[in-house]
Design a protein around this motif. Structure first.
Motif, PDB file in Angstrom:
ATOM      1  N   TRP A  66      53.720  16.118  21.610  1.00 42.25           N
ATOM      2  CA  TRP A  66      53.813  17.123  20.553  1.00 42.25           C
ATOM      3  C   TRP A  66      54.866  18.173  20.899  1.00 42.25           C
ATOM      4  O   TRP A  66      55.500  18.732  20.011  1.00 42.25           O
ATOM      5  CB  TRP A  66      52.451  17.755  20.265  1.00 42.25           C
ATOM      6  CG  TRP A  66      51.894  18.559  21.417  1.00 42.25           C
ATOM      7  CD1 TRP A  66      51.119  18.109  22.434  1.00 42.25           C
ATOM      8  CD2 TRP A  66      52.108  19.950  21.644  1.00 42.25           C
ATOM      9  NE1 TRP A  66      50.826  19.122  23.305  1.00 42.25           N
ATOM     10  CE2 TRP A  66      51.411  20.275  22.839  1.00 42.25           C
ATOM     11  CE3 TRP A  66      52.782  20.961  20.983  1.00 42.25           C
ATOM     12  CZ2 TRP A  66      51.402  21.558  23.358  1.00 42.25           C
ATOM     13  CZ3 TRP A  66      52.758  22.242  21.502  1.00 42.25           C
ATOM     14  CH2 TRP A  66      52.079  22.532  22.676  1.00 42.25           C
ATOM     15  N   LEU A  67      55.078  18.429  22.206  1.00 41.39           N
ATOM     16  CA  LEU A  67      56.131  19.366  22.617  1.00 41.39           C
ATOM     17  C   LEU A  67      57.515  18.802  22.318  1.00 41.39           C
ATOM     18  O   LEU A  67      58.405  19.520  21.855  1.00 41.39           O
ATOM     19  CB  LEU A  67      56.022  19.673  24.113  1.00 41.39           C
ATOM     20  CG  LEU A  67      54.949  20.663  24.537  1.00 41.39           C
ATOM     21  CD1 LEU A  67      54.889  20.768  26.057  1.00 41.39           C
ATOM     22  CD2 LEU A  67      55.203  22.010  23.921  1.00 41.39           C
ATOM     23  N   VAL A  68      57.687  17.523  22.544  1.00 42.74           N
ATOM     24  CA  VAL A  68      58.965  16.877  22.271  1.00 42.74           C
ATOM     25  C   VAL A  68      59.280  16.965  20.781  1.00 42.74           C
ATOM     26  O   VAL A  68      60.399  17.320  20.375  1.00 42.74           O
ATOM     27  CB  VAL A  68      58.956  15.399  22.746  1.00 42.74           C
ATOM     28  CG1 VAL A  68      60.254  14.708  22.355  1.00 42.74           C
ATOM     29  CG2 VAL A  68      58.731  15.326  24.233  1.00 42.74           C
ATOM     30  N   VAL A  69      58.265  16.662  19.971  1.00 41.33           N
ATOM     31  CA  VAL A  69      58.459  16.711  18.509  1.00 41.33           C
ATOM     32  C   VAL A  69      58.735  18.143  18.054  1.00 41.33           C
ATOM     33  O   VAL A  69      59.666  18.396  17.270  1.00 41.33           O
ATOM     34  CB  VAL A  69      57.221  16.123  17.784  1.00 41.33           C
ATOM     35  CG1 VAL A  69      57.326  16.341  16.284  1.00 41.33           C
ATOM     36  CG2 VAL A  69      57.072  14.658  18.108  1.00 41.33           C
ATOM     37  N   THR A  70      57.968  19.079  18.561  1.00 43.59           N
ATOM     38  CA  THR A  70      58.135  20.488  18.160  1.00 43.59           C
ATOM     39  C   THR A  70      59.515  21.012  18.539  1.00 43.59           C
ATOM     40  O   THR A  70      60.217  21.590  17.699  1.00 43.59           O
ATOM     41  CB  THR A  70      57.046  21.367  18.823  1.00 43.59           C
ATOM     42  OG1 THR A  70      55.762  20.866  18.456  1.00 43.59           O
ATOM     43  CG2 THR A  70      57.181  22.811  18.386  1.00 43.59           C
ATOM     44  N   PHE A  71      59.894  20.805  19.795  1.00 44.83           N
ATOM     45  CA  PHE A  71      61.204  21.290  20.227  1.00 44.83           C
ATOM     46  C   PHE A  71      62.343  20.529  19.534  1.00 44.83           C
ATOM     47  O   PHE A  71      63.396  21.091  19.250  1.00 44.83           O
ATOM     48  CB  PHE A  71      61.345  21.226  21.745  1.00 44.83           C
ATOM     49  CG  PHE A  71      60.553  22.281  22.464  1.00 44.83           C
ATOM     50  CD1 PHE A  71      60.675  23.611  22.127  1.00 44.83           C
ATOM     51  CD2 PHE A  71      59.678  21.930  23.487  1.00 44.83           C
ATOM     52  CE1 PHE A  71      59.940  24.582  22.786  1.00 44.83           C
ATOM     53  CE2 PHE A  71      58.945  22.900  24.154  1.00 44.83           C
ATOM     54  CZ  PHE A  71      59.073  24.225  23.795  1.00 44.83           C
ATOM     55  N   GLY A  72      62.133  19.255  19.269  1.00 40.52           N
ATOM     56  CA  GLY A  72      63.135  18.477  18.545  1.00 40.52           C
ATOM     57  C   GLY A  72      63.347  19.002  17.138  1.00 40.52           C
ATOM     58  O   GLY A  72      64.485  19.130  16.657  1.00 40.52           O
ATOM     59  N   ILE A  73      62.248  19.322  16.449  1.00 41.78           N
ATOM     60  CA  ILE A  73      62.344  19.885  15.093  1.00 41.78           C
ATOM     61  C   ILE A  73      63.027  21.242  15.122  1.00 41.78           C
ATOM     62  O   ILE A  73      63.907  21.528  14.298  1.00 41.78           O
ATOM     63  CB  ILE A  73      60.941  19.967  14.448  1.00 41.78           C
ATOM     64  CG1 ILE A  73      60.426  18.572  14.130  1.00 41.78           C
ATOM     65  CG2 ILE A  73      60.970  20.830  13.189  1.00 41.78           C
ATOM     66  CD1 ILE A  73      58.976  18.531  13.691  1.00 41.78           C
ATOM     67  N   LEU A  74      62.634  22.087  16.071  1.00 39.47           N
ATOM     68  CA  LEU A  74      63.257  23.422  16.176  1.00 39.47           C
ATOM     69  C   LEU A  74      64.749  23.304  16.487  1.00 39.47           C
ATOM     70  O   LEU A  74      65.580  24.004  15.904  1.00 39.47           O
ATOM     71  CB  LEU A  74      62.540  24.250  17.250  1.00 39.47           C
ATOM     72  CG  LEU A  74      61.141  24.737  16.882  1.00 39.47           C
ATOM     73  CD1 LEU A  74      60.473  25.372  18.094  1.00 39.47           C
ATOM     74  CD2 LEU A  74      61.201  25.720  15.727  1.00 39.47           C
ATOM     75  N   SER A  75      65.082  22.422  17.403  1.00 41.74           N
ATOM     76  CA  SER A  75      66.484  22.221  17.768  1.00 41.74           C
ATOM     77  C   SER A  75      67.301  21.755  16.571  1.00 41.74           C
ATOM     78  O   SER A  75      68.395  22.263  16.304  1.00 41.74           O
ATOM     79  CB  SER A  75      66.568  21.193  18.899  1.00 41.74           C
ATOM     80  OG  SER A  75      67.904  20.891  19.183  1.00 41.74           O
ATOM     81  N   THR A  76      66.776  20.804  15.843  1.00 41.42           N
ATOM     82  CA  THR A  76      67.467  20.284  14.662  1.00 41.42           C
ATOM     83  C   THR A  76      67.602  21.356  13.582  1.00 41.42           C
ATOM     84  O   THR A  76      68.643  21.471  12.936  1.00 41.42           O
ATOM     85  CB  THR A  76      66.703  19.062  14.098  1.00 41.42           C
ATOM     86  OG1 THR A  76      66.580  18.096  15.134  1.00 41.42           O
ATOM     87  CG2 THR A  76      67.413  18.473  12.916  1.00 41.42           C
ATOM     88  N   THR A  77      66.565  22.137  13.403  1.00 38.37           N
ATOM     89  CA  THR A  77      66.595  23.205  12.392  1.00 38.37           C
ATOM     90  C   THR A  77      67.681  24.229  12.722  1.00 38.37           C
ATOM     91  O   THR A  77      68.472  24.611  11.843  1.00 38.37           O
ATOM     92  CB  THR A  77      65.215  23.904  12.307  1.00 38.37           C
ATOM     93  OG1 THR A  77      64.231  22.935  11.986  1.00 38.37           O
ATOM     94  CG2 THR A  77      65.223  25.004  11.263  1.00 38.37           C
ATOM     95  N   LEU A  82      73.367  26.400  12.093  1.00 35.86           N
ATOM     96  CA  LEU A  82      74.735  26.597  12.585  1.00 35.86           C
ATOM     97  C   LEU A  82      75.747  25.834  11.733  1.00 35.86           C
ATOM     98  O   LEU A  82      76.832  26.326  11.438  1.00 35.86           O
ATOM     99  CB  LEU A  82      74.861  26.142  14.038  1.00 35.86           C
ATOM    100  CG  LEU A  82      74.412  27.107  15.111  1.00 35.86           C
ATOM    101  CD1 LEU A  82      74.510  26.455  16.482  1.00 35.86           C
ATOM    102  CD2 LEU A  82      75.225  28.378  15.082  1.00 35.86           C
ATOM    103  N   THR A  83      75.378  24.647  11.327  1.00 34.10           N
ATOM    104  CA  THR A  83      76.299  23.810  10.551  1.00 34.10           C
ATOM    105  C   THR A  83      76.463  24.323   9.134  1.00 34.10           C
ATOM    106  O   THR A  83      77.593  24.484   8.656  1.00 34.10           O
ATOM    107  CB  THR A  83      75.785  22.353  10.509  1.00 34.10           C
ATOM    108  OG1 THR A  83      75.688  21.875  11.845  1.00 34.10           O
ATOM    109  CG2 THR A  83      76.720  21.478   9.716  1.00 34.10           C
TER     110      THR A  83
END
Length: 146
Positions: A66-77, A82-83
């Motif tokens: 769940w940490l991987v998914v959470t941080f992945g979503i935050l990182s992508t967001t 930025l983009t």
């Protein structure tokens, strides 16, 4: 030309300078403030993107997916922000606008000195024409920039 006519022409030219200054002065402070704001947004979102990407990589091999998914979503967001917001370009445009306005305000100070020292009506009329032409040019440039 008699001295009183020259003096009234000088007064009108100085009033025109004051009018242009009052038109552009608020834009200087606004563009400087917006450039700083977009710069801070750019740095903050960039750091957060980097941190969350790092956390995603760190927790990839952990037992807590769940940490991987959470941080992945935050990182992508944050990377998307930025983009699509493109804060660095917005900061650059606002900084350029502030620079152009600051340059024009500086020129107006020099123009005031010239107008005060002018001894012929032709000089004054040429200077007012130049000020008006610069004013129109700056407005067009700012409109295209922002």
């Amino acid at each position: 030309m008699n001295p009183s006519d020259l003096q009234s022409l000088k007064t009108a030219a100085l009033e025109r300078c004051a009018s242009v200054e009052s038109q552009f002065a608020p834009g200087l402070t606004q563009n400087q403030a917006m450039a700083k704001l977009w710069g801070k947004i750019h740095i903050t979102v960039g750091i957060l993107t980097t941190l969350f990407s790092s956390f995603t990589a760190i927790f990839t091999f952990s037992e807590t997916q769940w940490l991987v998914v959470t941080f992945g979503i935050l990182s992508t967001t944050f990377a998307s922000c930025l983009t699509f917001l493109n804060p660095s370009a917005r900061e650059g445009k606002r900084s350029t606008a502030a620079y152009l306005i600051r340059t024009e305000l500086s020129r107006l100070q020099t123009d005031r000195i010239f107008i005060s020292a002018a001894t012929a009506s032709d000089e004054l009329l040429d200077k007012v024409t130049e000020i008006n032409a610069r004013n129109i040019s700056l407005l067009k440039e700012l409109k295209g920039l922002l």
